[in-house]
Design a protein around this motif. Structure first.
Motif, PDB file in Angstrom:
ATOM      1  N   VAL A 277       0.851  -1.203   0.000  1.00  0.00           N
ATOM      2  CA  VAL A 277       0.000   0.000   0.000  1.00  0.00           C
ATOM      3  C   VAL A 277       0.886   1.252   0.000  1.00  0.00           C
ATOM      4  O   VAL A 277       0.627   2.210  -0.738  1.00  0.00           O
ATOM      5  N   LEU A 278       1.949   1.224   0.806  1.00  0.00           N
ATOM      6  CA  LEU A 278       2.832   2.410   0.869  1.00  0.00           C
ATOM      7  C   LEU A 278       3.483   2.676  -0.489  1.00  0.00           C
ATOM      8  O   LEU A 278       3.575   3.833  -0.924  1.00  0.00           O
TER       9      LEU A 278
ATOM     10  N   ARG B  68       0.846   4.197  -2.596  1.00  0.00           N
ATOM     11  CA  ARG B  68       0.590   5.603  -2.216  1.00  0.00           C
ATOM     12  C   ARG B  68       1.705   6.511  -2.755  1.00  0.00           C
ATOM     13  O   ARG B  68       1.484   7.666  -3.085  1.00  0.00           O
TER      14      ARG B  68
ATOM     15  N   SER C 150      -4.083  11.317   1.162  1.00  0.00           N
ATOM     16  CA  SER C 150      -4.049  10.505   2.382  1.00  0.00           C
ATOM     17  C   SER C 150      -2.768  10.834   3.132  1.00  0.00           C
ATOM     18  O   SER C 150      -1.844  11.440   2.578  1.00  0.00           O
TER      19      SER C 150
ATOM     20  N   THR D 283      -0.210   9.031   4.099  1.00  0.00           N
ATOM     21  CA  THR D 283       1.087   8.527   3.605  1.00  0.00           C
ATOM     22  C   THR D 283       1.471   9.172   2.268  1.00  0.00           C
ATOM     23  O   THR D 283       2.630   9.496   2.050  1.00  0.00           O
ATOM     24  N   SER D 284       0.478   9.363   1.385  1.00  0.00           N
ATOM     25  CA  SER D 284       0.787  10.042   0.120  1.00  0.00           C
ATOM     26  C   SER D 284       1.269  11.461   0.385  1.00  0.00           C
ATOM     27  O   SER D 284       2.232  11.923  -0.216  1.00  0.00           O
TER      28      SER D 284
ATOM     29  N   LYS E 219       9.336  12.204  11.703  1.00  0.00           N
ATOM     30  CA  LYS E 219       8.375  11.279  12.337  1.00  0.00           C
ATOM     31  C   LYS E 219       9.103  10.071  12.923  1.00  0.00           C
ATOM     32  O   LYS E 219       8.772   9.618  14.018  1.00  0.00           O
TER      33      LYS E 219
ATOM     34  N   GLU F   7       8.770   9.093  16.763  1.00  0.00           N
ATOM     35  CA  GLU F   7       8.219   7.787  17.165  1.00  0.00           C
ATOM     36  C   GLU F   7       9.244   6.990  17.965  1.00  0.00           C
ATOM     37  O   GLU F   7       8.874   6.252  18.885  1.00  0.00           O
TER      38      GLU F   7
ATOM     39  N   ASP G 262       3.917   2.298  15.614  1.00  0.00           N
ATOM     40  CA  ASP G 262       4.092   3.628  15.002  1.00  0.00           C
ATOM     41  C   ASP G 262       5.515   3.785  14.460  1.00  0.00           C
ATOM     42  O   ASP G 262       5.720   4.307  13.357  1.00  0.00           O
TER      43      ASP G 262
ATOM     44  N   PHE H 262       6.089   1.365  11.498  1.00  0.00           N
ATOM     45  CA  PHE H 262       5.337   1.882  10.350  1.00  0.00           C
ATOM     46  C   PHE H 262       6.069   3.052   9.686  1.00  0.00           C
ATOM     47  O   PHE H 262       6.219   3.077   8.464  1.00  0.00           O
ATOM     48  N   HIS H 263       6.545   3.995  10.473  1.00  0.00           N
ATOM     49  CA  HIS H 263       7.209   5.155   9.868  1.00  0.00           C
ATOM     50  C   HIS H 263       8.573   4.783   9.282  1.00  0.00           C
ATOM     51  O   HIS H 263       9.010   5.391   8.314  1.00  0.00           O
TER      52      HIS H 263
HETATM   53  N1  LIG Z   1      -0.353   1.692   9.706  1.00  0.00           N
HETATM   54  C1  LIG Z   1      -0.642   2.846   9.410  1.00  0.00           C
HETATM   55  C2  LIG Z   1      -0.450   3.938  10.354  1.00  0.00           C
HETATM   56  N2  LIG Z   1       0.060   3.975  11.610  1.00  0.00           N
HETATM   57  C3  LIG Z   1       0.016   5.268  11.985  1.00  0.00           C
HETATM   58  N3  LIG Z   1      -0.516   6.031  11.016  1.00  0.00           N
HETATM   59  C4  LIG Z   1      -0.742   7.481  11.006  1.00  0.00           C
HETATM   60  O1  LIG Z   1       0.429   8.175  11.318  1.00  0.00           O
HETATM   61  C5  LIG Z   1       0.060   9.487  11.719  1.00  0.00           C
HETATM   62  C6  LIG Z   1       1.046  10.036  12.679  1.00  0.00           C
HETATM   63  O2  LIG Z   1       1.069   9.253  13.821  1.00  0.00           O
HETATM   64  P1  LIG Z   1       1.128   9.919  15.253  1.00  0.00           P
HETATM   65  O3  LIG Z   1       1.386   8.828  16.234  1.00  0.00           O
HETATM   66  O4  LIG Z   1       2.084  11.055  15.254  1.00  0.00           O
HETATM   67  O5  LIG Z   1      -0.363  10.413  15.425  1.00  0.00           O
HETATM   68  P2  LIG Z   1      -0.901  11.831  15.708  1.00  0.00           P
HETATM   69  O6  LIG Z   1      -2.378  11.745  15.525  1.00  0.00           O
HETATM   70  O7  LIG Z   1      -0.174  12.860  14.876  1.00  0.00           O
HETATM   71  O8  LIG Z   1      -0.487  12.087  17.216  1.00  0.00           O
HETATM   72  P3  LIG Z   1      -0.712  11.217  18.562  1.00  0.00           P
HETATM   73  O9  LIG Z   1      -2.160  11.331  18.905  1.00  0.00           O
HETATM   74  O10 LIG Z   1      -0.298   9.780  18.343  1.00  0.00           O
HETATM   75  O11 LIG Z   1       0.219  11.878  19.520  1.00  0.00           O
HETATM   76  C7  LIG Z   1      -1.381   9.407  12.226  1.00  0.00           C
HETATM   77  O12 LIG Z   1      -2.188  10.151  11.342  1.00  0.00           O
HETATM   78  C8  LIG Z   1      -1.694   7.933  12.111  1.00  0.00           C
HETATM   79  O13 LIG Z   1      -3.020   7.702  11.705  1.00  0.00           O
HETATM   80  C9  LIG Z   1      -0.806   5.238   9.973  1.00  0.00           C
HETATM   81  N4  LIG Z   1      -1.320   5.528   8.740  1.00  0.00           N
HETATM   82  C10 LIG Z   1      -1.486   4.513   7.863  1.00  0.00           C
HETATM   83  N5  LIG Z   1      -1.160   3.193   8.155  1.00  0.00           N
HETATM   84  C11 LIG Z   1      -1.242   2.150   7.086  1.00  0.00           C
HETATM   85  O14 LIG Z   1      -0.893   2.763   5.848  1.00  0.00           O
HETATM   86  C12 LIG Z   1      -1.916   2.524   4.885  1.00  0.00           C
HETATM   87  C13 LIG Z   1      -2.044   3.729   3.977  1.00  0.00           C
HETATM   88  O15 LIG Z   1      -2.483   4.827   4.746  1.00  0.00           O
HETATM   89  P4  LIG Z   1      -3.211   6.100   4.069  1.00  0.00           P
HETATM   90  O16 LIG Z   1      -2.160   6.839   3.325  1.00  0.00           O
HETATM   91  O17 LIG Z   1      -3.729   6.884   5.229  1.00  0.00           O
HETATM   92  O18 LIG Z   1      -4.270   5.570   3.182  1.00  0.00           O
HETATM   93  C14 LIG Z   1      -3.174   2.244   5.709  1.00  0.00           C
HETATM   94  O19 LIG Z   1      -4.039   1.402   4.989  1.00  0.00           O
HETATM   95  C15 LIG Z   1      -2.623   1.553   6.940  1.00  0.00           C
HETATM   96  O20 LIG Z   1      -2.466   0.165   6.656  1.00  0.00           O
END
Ligand SMILES: N=c1c2ncn([C@@H]3O[C@H](COP(=O)(O)OP(=O)(O)OP(=O)(O)O)[C@@H](O)[C@H]3O)c2ncn1[C@@H]1O[C@H](COP(=O)(O)O)[C@@H](O)[C@H]1O
Length: 96
Positions: free
Chosen positions: A13-14, A17, A24, A26-27, A44, A48, A68, A71-72
């Motif tokens: 997915v990444l 994106r 979104s 990640t994009s 990030k 994290e 977290d 993931f990053h």
């Molecule tokens: N696994 C993750 C994932 N883990 C964390 N995050 C996002 O990373 C961002 C930053 O994380 P933070 O911990 O800093 O969160 P924050 O809200 O800024 O702050 P805190 O409340 O945690 O202090 C947040 O918006 C989280 O939602 C993620 N975003 C996406 N994914 C995966 O990536 C895929 C693609 O994501 P999109 O680009 O959103 O479609 C998804 O289908 C998921 O599988």
């Protein structure tokens, strides 16, 4: 119960994106804006990592914060165009 294949799924997915951006999280982080993408992602990773350290010291949310961080880090690898198999191969190479 999920297993390690979820890592491959998320990584795909990444990469998608990165290559086919949508609106979104990640994009958007993988796009240069007022800040360079690499700087945003590295920032990030640093944040994290600090959260993992605090979680370990306070015995709180260690799994959540570790995901977290992982993931990053995956996001950084995908952004830099690393094939995830290189990571698995490196683990395999170190195996004793
Ligand atoms: N696994 C993750 C994932 N883990 C964390 N995050 C996002 O990373 C961002 C930053 O994380 P933070 O911990 O800093 O969160 P924050 O809200 O800024 O702050 P805190 O409340 O945690 O202090 C947040 O918006 C989280 O939602 C993620 N975003 C996406 N994914 C995966 O990536 C895929 C693609 O994501 P999109 O680009 O959103 O479609 C998804 O289908 C998921 O599988």
């Amino acid at each position: 119960m999920a297993d390690e294949t979820i890592i491959n799924e998320v990584y795909k997915v990444l990469e998608d994106r990165r290559d086919n951006p949508i609106d979104s999280y990640t994009s958007n982080i993988m796009k240069d804006s007022d800040k360079k993408a690499v700087d945003k992602i590295c920032e990030k990773v640093g944040e994290e990592a600090a959260e993992v350290i605090l979680a370990a010291k306070n015995d709180e949310n260690l799994v959540y914060e570790s995901v977290d961080l992982i993931f990053h880090n995956l996001l950084l690898l995908a952004y830099k165009g690393v094939n995830l198999n290189e990571v698995f191969d490196e683990f395999e190479r170190r195996r004793k």
